[in-house]
Structures are given as C-alpha cells and as structure tokens.
Design an enzyme around this catalytic site. Structure first.
Site, PDB file in Angstrom:
ATOM      1  N   ARG A 102       7.676  15.002 -14.024  1.00  0.00           N
ATOM      2  CA  ARG A 102       7.245  15.159 -12.627  1.00  0.00           C
ATOM      3  C   ARG A 102       7.460  16.613 -12.212  1.00  0.00           C
ATOM      4  O   ARG A 102       8.597  17.075 -12.161  1.00  0.00           O
ATOM      5  CB  ARG A 102       8.061  14.231 -11.730  1.00  0.00           C
ATOM      6  CG  ARG A 102       7.690  14.261 -10.249  1.00  0.00           C
ATOM      7  CD  ARG A 102       8.624  13.342  -9.467  1.00  0.00           C
ATOM      8  NE  ARG A 102       8.639  11.988 -10.007  1.00  0.00           N
ATOM      9  CZ  ARG A 102       9.569  11.076  -9.724  1.00  0.00           C
ATOM     10  NH1 ARG A 102      10.581  11.385  -8.917  1.00  0.00           N
ATOM     11  NH2 ARG A 102       9.508   9.867 -10.251  1.00  0.00           N
ATOM     12  N   HIS A 136      13.373  13.783 -13.314  1.00  0.00           N
ATOM     13  CA  HIS A 136      12.043  13.724 -13.929  1.00  0.00           C
ATOM     14  C   HIS A 136      11.500  15.117 -14.220  1.00  0.00           C
ATOM     15  O   HIS A 136      10.746  15.309 -15.180  1.00  0.00           O
ATOM     16  CB  HIS A 136      11.067  13.004 -12.997  1.00  0.00           C
ATOM     17  CG  HIS A 136      11.131  11.507 -13.067  1.00  0.00           C
ATOM     18  ND1 HIS A 136      10.430  10.775 -14.004  1.00  0.00           N
ATOM     19  CD2 HIS A 136      11.794  10.613 -12.305  1.00  0.00           C
ATOM     20  CE1 HIS A 136      10.661   9.483 -13.807  1.00  0.00           C
ATOM     21  NE2 HIS A 136      11.491   9.356 -12.785  1.00  0.00           N
ATOM     22  N   ASP A 173       9.715   6.376 -16.176  1.00  0.00           N
ATOM     23  CA  ASP A 173       9.703   5.124 -15.404  1.00  0.00           C
ATOM     24  C   ASP A 173       8.730   4.184 -16.097  1.00  0.00           C
ATOM     25  O   ASP A 173       7.555   4.527 -16.272  1.00  0.00           O
ATOM     26  CB  ASP A 173       9.230   5.373 -13.972  1.00  0.00           C
ATOM     27  CG  ASP A 173      10.191   6.220 -13.162  1.00  0.00           C
ATOM     28  OD1 ASP A 173      11.384   6.257 -13.508  1.00  0.00           O
ATOM     29  OD2 ASP A 173       9.739   6.845 -12.180  1.00  0.00           O
ATOM     30  N   GLU A 200      17.747   1.758 -10.247  1.00  0.00           N
ATOM     31  CA  GLU A 200      16.338   1.477 -10.529  1.00  0.00           C
ATOM     32  C   GLU A 200      16.194   0.869 -11.924  1.00  0.00           C
ATOM     33  O   GLU A 200      16.501   1.536 -12.923  1.00  0.00           O
ATOM     34  CB  GLU A 200      15.504   2.764 -10.436  1.00  0.00           C
ATOM     35  CG  GLU A 200      15.525   3.398  -9.053  1.00  0.00           C
ATOM     36  CD  GLU A 200      14.821   4.741  -8.994  1.00  0.00           C
ATOM     37  OE1 GLU A 200      14.633   5.256  -7.875  1.00  0.00           O
ATOM     38  OE2 GLU A 200      14.464   5.289 -10.062  1.00  0.00           O
ATOM     39  N   HIS A 243      13.967   3.040 -14.563  1.00  0.00           N
ATOM     40  CA  HIS A 243      14.231   4.477 -14.722  1.00  0.00           C
ATOM     41  C   HIS A 243      15.225   4.747 -15.856  1.00  0.00           C
ATOM     42  O   HIS A 243      16.338   4.228 -15.839  1.00  0.00           O
ATOM     43  CB  HIS A 243      14.778   5.000 -13.383  1.00  0.00           C
ATOM     44  CG  HIS A 243      15.153   6.440 -13.361  1.00  0.00           C
ATOM     45  ND1 HIS A 243      14.506   7.363 -12.568  1.00  0.00           N
ATOM     46  CD2 HIS A 243      16.130   7.133 -14.009  1.00  0.00           C
ATOM     47  CE1 HIS A 243      15.060   8.551 -12.722  1.00  0.00           C
ATOM     48  NE2 HIS A 243      16.052   8.436 -13.601  1.00  0.00           N
TER      49      HIS A 243
END
Length: 238
Positions: A102, A147, A154, A212, A215
C-alpha cells in the site's frame, strides 16, 4: 575497461538508490521498487479483489496510488506466500487477496478521509458501531501503515469445492471487535476457519495482527524501517 564500466554502473545505481530514499518525520520513505514483485507471479492462482482500487471500501472512493487492480509484495513475502498457497491447495483452498503493498499516498488518503467527519457514506458497511472521531485513538487509522513496507498482506480463503469465500464470521476491513481473530461471538466453524488461515500463515513465517483476522506481516520482512511511495501499477516494477 569492462571492469571499470561495471564499477561505474554500480556506483551510479547506488547513487540513484540513495536519492530514492529520504526521511520525513523520522520515517524513511523510498520510491525504489526493485525489491518488489507482482504477487501473482509467485502465486498464479491467487484471486485478486483489490478493494482500494474499487469504490467498495470504507472510504467509498478509489484510493490514491491504486492505478491498477494489482497486488505487489516484496520478493521475500511473495515467496513465503507461495508456500502458504501450496499447502492450502492440497486442502482444497485458494488465496483471495484484498490488499498487499500500500503506497504511502494511499495511507495519507485514509488520514485525510478520517479527518473529514462529515463523510460517513460507508459507515453502515464498515464501522456502524463507531464514530469517525475515534478512528485515530483506537488505531484504525494512522499516518503510516505496515503495508507500505511491502511485506504485509490482507487475505482470506476461497473454497474450490463450493466456489465461494470461506465464512470467517466477519467481513474484510470491518472496524470493530468482530474482526479480532479470537472473537468468540461467532460459530465454531467460523472460528475454525480463522484459525486455519492463521495457522498456515504463521507456519510459513507470517505474523498475525490481534485486531484483524485477515492481516499478516512477514516476520523477517526485508524493509522493517522503510515505507515505500511508488504507486500500484505495472510501470513501477519495470
């Protein structure tokens, strides 16, 4: 002469790498994508549903830096994920990827969105239990993301027999306790599915996130202190 030319090229490459990396607020940023690969080169049968390329995400818009619906990872993380995929394939599963690398500009996009408390278009889908003014204090939004270091992914499981996603008892990017991997308010089967994904990922070198279920970060990530800025598109890897 040939040796001198090689040395000159090596020095030039080092100088370029130094220019590409710079510090901002004590965080090292870099636009050098040379250590990254397309996830699908390592895991050809991975199913991609890159949520931040679409408008179905907690913001409600395509996120900055997602120029193409691709998943990119460091070479090391991609190789480890290929081992995960091979083991799960024997069990009848494929990997479905929601997000991988990301870029920092995407994280900045999240921060700007979170500061706009009037924009609650996607609240009922992703954070119905929360108000936006707690997203920073509760850790859902931050100025930097793991990320962006390139070794976090993910993902979920896709059952090749039913041709459906495996039921994890909660959806990707839901802000709340329901997303905690050890949340007990789900069925035994849903909990077992979460544990299957976690156990195989951990076995192959990934570290889970307590908040999460989807993740995971490579334990021995190659760039633990560097956050990358290049956009998600095929040109970045050329």
């Amino acid at each position: 002469m040939k040796n001198m030319l090689c040395m000159a090229l090596a020095i030039a490459a080092l100088m370029i790498a130094c220019v590409c990396a710079y510090a901002e607020d004590d965080v090292m940023l870099s636009d050098d994508a040379s250590g990254f690969v397309l996830l699908t080169d390592a895991v050809p049968d991975a199913i991609l549903e890159i949520r931040y390329y679409s408008t179905y995400n907690f913001v409600g818009d395509r996120i900055a830096g997602y120029d193409e619906p691709l998943a990119m990872l460091t070479k090391e993380a991609a190789e480890a994920l290929a081992e995960v995929s091979d083991e799960l394939d024997d069990m009848g599963y494929r990997l479905k990827i929601y997000d991988a690398y990301r870029p920092q500009m995407a994280v900045t996009n999240f921060v700007e969105w979170a500061l706009d408390e009037d924009d609650t278009r996607m609240k009922e889908y992703f954070y119905p239990e929360l108000e936006k003014d707690v997203l920073f204090s509760q850790g859902y939004i931050a100025e930097h993301s793991g990320h962006s270091r390139g070794s976090t992914v993910d993902l979920t499981l896709f059952d090749m027999n039913t041709e459906k996603e495996v039921d994890m008892g909660g959806t990707f990017d839901y802000f709340g306790e329901l997303s905690h991997p050890d949340y007990k308010g789900i069925t035994e089967e849903q909990f077992a599915n979460r544990m299957l994904l976690r156990d195989v990922m951990v076995k192959h070198g990934f570290r889970p996130l307590p908040e999460e279920w989807w993740h995971f970060t490579l334990e021995d990530e190659p760039y633990p202190d560097t956050y990358f800025t290049f956009p998600v598109n095929s040109d970045s890897l050329e």
